[in-house]
Design an enzyme around this catalytic site. Structure first.
Site, mmCIF file in Angstrom:
data_model
loop_
_atom_site.group_PDB
_atom_site.id
_atom_site.type_symbol
_atom_site.label_atom_id
_atom_site.label_comp_id
_atom_site.label_asym_id
_atom_site.label_seq_id
_atom_site.Cartn_x
_atom_site.Cartn_y
_atom_site.Cartn_z
ATOM 1 N N GLU A 140 16.866 -6.050 -14.272
ATOM 2 C CA GLU A 140 15.878 -6.768 -15.091
ATOM 3 C C GLU A 140 16.190 -6.559 -16.564
ATOM 4 O O GLU A 140 16.934 -5.634 -16.915
ATOM 5 C CB GLU A 140 14.469 -6.227 -14.795
ATOM 6 C CG GLU A 140 14.062 -6.435 -13.362
ATOM 7 C CD GLU A 140 12.615 -6.053 -13.107
ATOM 8 O OE1 GLU A 140 11.935 -5.537 -14.025
ATOM 9 O OE2 GLU A 140 12.168 -6.284 -11.968
ATOM 10 N N SER A 145 20.572 0.173 -15.963
ATOM 11 C CA SER A 145 21.020 1.442 -15.383
ATOM 12 C C SER A 145 19.857 2.165 -14.723
ATOM 13 O O SER A 145 20.009 2.813 -13.692
ATOM 14 C CB SER A 145 21.624 2.332 -16.478
ATOM 15 O OG SER A 145 22.723 1.678 -17.062
ATOM 16 N N THR A 171 24.245 -12.404 -10.051
ATOM 17 C CA THR A 171 25.406 -13.190 -9.615
ATOM 18 C C THR A 171 24.896 -14.208 -8.597
ATOM 19 O O THR A 171 24.205 -13.837 -7.642
ATOM 20 C CB THR A 171 26.474 -12.267 -8.996
ATOM 21 O OG1 THR A 171 26.896 -11.352 -10.002
ATOM 22 C CG2 THR A 171 27.670 -13.060 -8.491
ATOM 23 N N GLY A 354 51.984 -12.054 -29.028
ATOM 24 C CA GLY A 354 51.105 -13.160 -29.443
ATOM 25 C C GLY A 354 50.734 -14.052 -28.270
ATOM 26 O O GLY A 354 49.640 -14.637 -28.239
ATOM 27 N N GLU A 377 27.331 -3.255 -11.207
ATOM 28 C CA GLU A 377 26.978 -2.318 -10.127
ATOM 29 C C GLU A 377 27.052 -0.860 -10.581
ATOM 30 O O GLU A 377 27.501 0.019 -9.854
ATOM 31 C CB GLU A 377 27.824 -2.576 -8.884
ATOM 32 C CG GLU A 377 27.582 -3.998 -8.389
ATOM 33 C CD GLU A 377 27.997 -4.261 -6.978
ATOM 34 O OE1 GLU A 377 27.940 -3.345 -6.167
ATOM 35 O OE2 GLU A 377 28.373 -5.409 -6.721
HETATM 36 C C1 LIG Z 1 28.527 -10.589 -14.960
HETATM 37 C C2 LIG Z 1 27.463 -9.685 -14.426
HETATM 38 C C3 LIG Z 1 27.055 -9.814 -13.106
HETATM 39 C C4 LIG Z 1 26.032 -9.000 -12.603
HETATM 40 N N1 LIG Z 1 25.575 -9.202 -11.328
HETATM 41 C C5 LIG Z 1 24.451 -8.551 -10.922
HETATM 42 C C6 LIG Z 1 23.828 -8.874 -9.671
HETATM 43 O O1 LIG Z 1 24.315 -9.714 -8.904
HETATM 44 N N2 LIG Z 1 22.672 -8.259 -9.345
HETATM 45 C C7 LIG Z 1 22.091 -7.322 -10.148
HETATM 46 O O2 LIG Z 1 21.045 -6.806 -9.796
HETATM 47 N N3 LIG Z 1 22.672 -6.981 -11.338
HETATM 48 C C8 LIG Z 1 23.823 -7.573 -11.743
HETATM 49 N N4 LIG Z 1 24.391 -7.264 -12.955
HETATM 50 C C9 LIG Z 1 23.754 -6.261 -13.799
HETATM 51 C C10 LIG Z 1 24.550 -4.977 -13.958
HETATM 52 O O3 LIG Z 1 24.539 -4.224 -12.771
HETATM 53 C C11 LIG Z 1 23.975 -4.233 -15.170
HETATM 54 O O4 LIG Z 1 24.344 -4.980 -16.313
HETATM 55 C C12 LIG Z 1 24.434 -2.815 -15.279
HETATM 56 O O5 LIG Z 1 23.926 -2.043 -14.229
HETATM 57 C C13 LIG Z 1 24.042 -2.164 -16.621
HETATM 58 O O6 LIG Z 1 22.708 -2.392 -16.935
HETATM 59 P P1 LIG Z 1 22.327 -2.963 -18.404
HETATM 60 O O7 LIG Z 1 23.172 -4.157 -18.637
HETATM 61 O O8 LIG Z 1 20.877 -3.122 -18.484
HETATM 62 O O9 LIG Z 1 22.820 -1.844 -19.396
HETATM 63 P P2 LIG Z 1 21.960 -0.517 -19.894
HETATM 64 O O10 LIG Z 1 21.398 0.178 -18.697
HETATM 65 O O11 LIG Z 1 21.029 -0.927 -20.962
HETATM 66 O O12 LIG Z 1 23.119 0.351 -20.504
HETATM 67 C C14 LIG Z 1 23.592 0.205 -21.841
HETATM 68 C C15 LIG Z 1 24.585 1.333 -22.116
HETATM 69 O O13 LIG Z 1 23.907 2.605 -22.019
HETATM 70 C C16 LIG Z 1 24.584 3.455 -21.094
HETATM 71 N N5 LIG Z 1 23.599 4.277 -20.382
HETATM 72 C C17 LIG Z 1 22.441 3.902 -19.789
HETATM 73 N N6 LIG Z 1 21.836 4.939 -19.224
HETATM 74 C C18 LIG Z 1 22.632 6.028 -19.445
HETATM 75 C C19 LIG Z 1 22.570 7.406 -19.086
HETATM 76 N N7 LIG Z 1 21.550 7.894 -18.371
HETATM 77 N N8 LIG Z 1 23.577 8.223 -19.482
HETATM 78 C C20 LIG Z 1 24.623 7.734 -20.187
HETATM 79 N N9 LIG Z 1 24.751 6.437 -20.547
HETATM 80 C C21 LIG Z 1 23.773 5.596 -20.170
HETATM 81 C C22 LIG Z 1 25.281 2.472 -20.136
HETATM 82 O O14 LIG Z 1 26.370 3.092 -19.464
HETATM 83 C C23 LIG Z 1 25.729 1.389 -21.095
HETATM 84 O O15 LIG Z 1 26.913 1.791 -21.735
HETATM 85 C C24 LIG Z 1 25.444 -8.027 -13.440
HETATM 86 C C25 LIG Z 1 25.884 -7.878 -14.760
HETATM 87 C C26 LIG Z 1 26.855 -8.710 -15.259
HETATM 88 C C27 LIG Z 1 27.279 -8.569 -16.702
#
Ligand SMILES: Cc1cc2nc3c(=O)[nH]c(=O)nc-3n(C[C@H](O)[C@H](O)[C@H](O)COP(=O)(O)OP(=O)(O)OC[C@H]3O[C@@H](n4cnc5c(N)ncnc54)[C@H](O)[C@@H]3O)c2cc1C
Length: 394
Positions: A140, A145, A171, A354, A377
């Site tokens: 969401e 994470s 996805t 390039g 994931e």
């Molecule tokens: C192309 C694409 C396809 C996807 N497909 C799906 C899907 O089919 N279904 C689904 O449910 N999701 C899907 N996702 C979502 C994906 O799993 C999440 O983007 C991912 O889990 C990270 O969550 P976030 O983007 O909210 O990043 P955030 O959780 O906001 O993280 C931002 C940064 O903070 C770091 N961070 C966060 N918490 C911690 C911690 N405790 N310690 C250290 N570092 C931390 C992270 O590593 C990252 O570098 C997809 C994402 C993309 C881009």
């Protein structure tokens, strides 16, 4: 040797050599990727077009139900074959690799693992036989994470549930026909035990696609927001027990991380092979650049990391097939192959000079596509957390 990194002799005798049948599945996927995917890679990337016709053909070959038994419309194969298929597809186009991976290991696998007999007949059969495309919506806007921070809410009413909330980055969020959605069913319940999983079908009132993402890479894989506004689903759509959704998701992600490891492996091999071939034919200073030690060392480093990534990925797949607990190994495989894909694709661009910066060669596409492997994931940081937790629990 399990892959086509052309080092078969070097790995002769390793425990996880593919069997003849597994090799046949790998070759089927390789031929399919070359014949059906390769000719359209640039077109679907540029247009961000989800290639439904390719996915339909993949379904005819059993690639949309790899892990599902034949009695439910699947191919009845294991994770080793699954990894072989996703790797072969991702070598040619990581977009197709991730689409087929998400359909198989997230949506279809979730309903197969946690659905009752009626739910399996109703949803797994059309998914596994390739008639419908699946999606799995956990993430969401404010719960990435920290997926346990889910805010989408399901209110109990007579005969079912009313869902409200939105999911980001799903996805197949716009093309998916059967979607597994997670929602809080017990707002006062304990964290990790207050979320449930539901099946929501396309066309359900109050269920719609939101923003379709314009992405850096894997552009032909559909990624979109999914919105629920007073969306009623009957009791029959609840998967497993009320409150078990988050725990179910963690189990599904173990397999999902093996998927992303295969995606990273295929992407790394694709980037490596493209760079190796280019280095042999590009001449500077009167000889192919492959004659320069700097280029040779880059190729050697790429190949070595790919070999290690491959061993980890197949070890995780084998462990899964043997019914072992794989959380740590799956995270290790995902972490290492994801970082390897990013490393190899970056080296690949450098070797192309390039020409790696423009779209005439696929090096730049691998570079863009690879990055999802360290994010989707569970990011690389989250994989390190999972691995460290497991190490320290022992
Ligand atoms: C192309 C694409 C396809 C996807 N497909 C799906 C899907 O089919 N279904 C689904 O449910 N999701 C899907 N996702 C979502 C994906 O799993 C999440 O983007 C991912 O889990 C990270 O969550 P976030 O983007 O909210 O990043 P955030 O959780 O906001 O993280 C931002 C940064 O903070 C770091 N961070 C966060 N918490 C911690 C911690 N405790 N310690 C250290 N570092 C931390 C992270 O590593 C990252 O570098 C997809 C994402 C993309 C881009």
């Amino acid at each position: 040797m399990v892959s086509s990194v052309e080092t078969a002799e070097e790995f002769a005798g390793m425990d996880f050599d593919l069997t003849e049948e597994q090799r046949a599945v790998q070759e089927l996927a390789r031929d399919f990727a070359r014949g059906e995917v390769d000719p359209i890679v640039e077109e679907i990337d540029e247009a961000q077009r989800f290639p439904r016709e390719v996915i339909d053909k993949a379904g005819e070959l059993g690639f949309l139900g790899i892990l599902v038994p034949e009695e439910y419309g699947g191919a009845g194969l294991g994770y080793v074959e699954y990894v072989a298929v996703i790797t072969e597809l991702s070598k040619v186009d990581p977009s197709v690799g991730i689409s087929i991976a998400a359909h198989n290991s997230l949506c279809t696998n979730h309903i197969f693992k946690f659905g009752d007999e009626t739910q399996k007949r109703r949803w797994v059969v059309p998914l596994a036989s390739g008639k419908k495309v699946g999606a799995w919506s956990l993430t969401e806007p404010n719960a990435g994470s920290d997926a346990a921070g889910t805010q989408t809410h399901a209110e109990k009413v007579d005969g079912g549930w009313i869902l409200n909330g939105s999911k980001t980055f799903t996805t197949h969020g716009s093309v998916g026909e059967i979607c597994v959605v997670f929602a809080v069913t017990d707002p006062q319940g304990p964290r990790h035990h207050n979320i449930s999983a539901f099946v929501v079908e396309k066309g359900t009132e109050g269920f719609r696609t939101g923003k379709k993402e314009n992405k850096l890479g894997i552009r032909a894989s559909d990624t979109a927001e999914v919105v629920m506004e007073n969306c009623f689903v009957p009791d029959e759509n609840l998967l497993g027990q009320r409150g078990d959704g988050f725990i179910q998701a963690l189990q599904i992600l173990d397999g999902g991380r093996i998927s992303i490891a295969a995606l990273g492996l295929g992407t790394a091999i694709g980037a490596f092979e493209t760079a190796r071939d280019y280095a042999k034919q590009r001449e500077q200073f009167g000889k192919p650049i492959a004659h320069f030690q700097a280029i040779q060392f880059a190729l050697a480093e790429m190949s070595t990391r790919i070999a290690a990534a491959e061993i980890l990925t197949y070890a995780a797949a084998e462990a899964m097939d043997r019914g072992r607990k794989v959380s740590q190994l799956a995270s290790e495989a995902k972490l290492y192959t994801g970082e390897t894909a990013v490393f190899c694709s970056e080296r690949g661009v450098q070797i192309h000079g390039g020409y790696g910066f423009v779209k005439d060669y696929r090096a730049e596409k691998y570079y863009r596509d690879a990055k999802i492997c360290t994010i989707g994931e569970g990011t690389s940081e989250i994989q390190r957390l999972v691995i460290a937790r497991s190490l320290l629990r022992a």
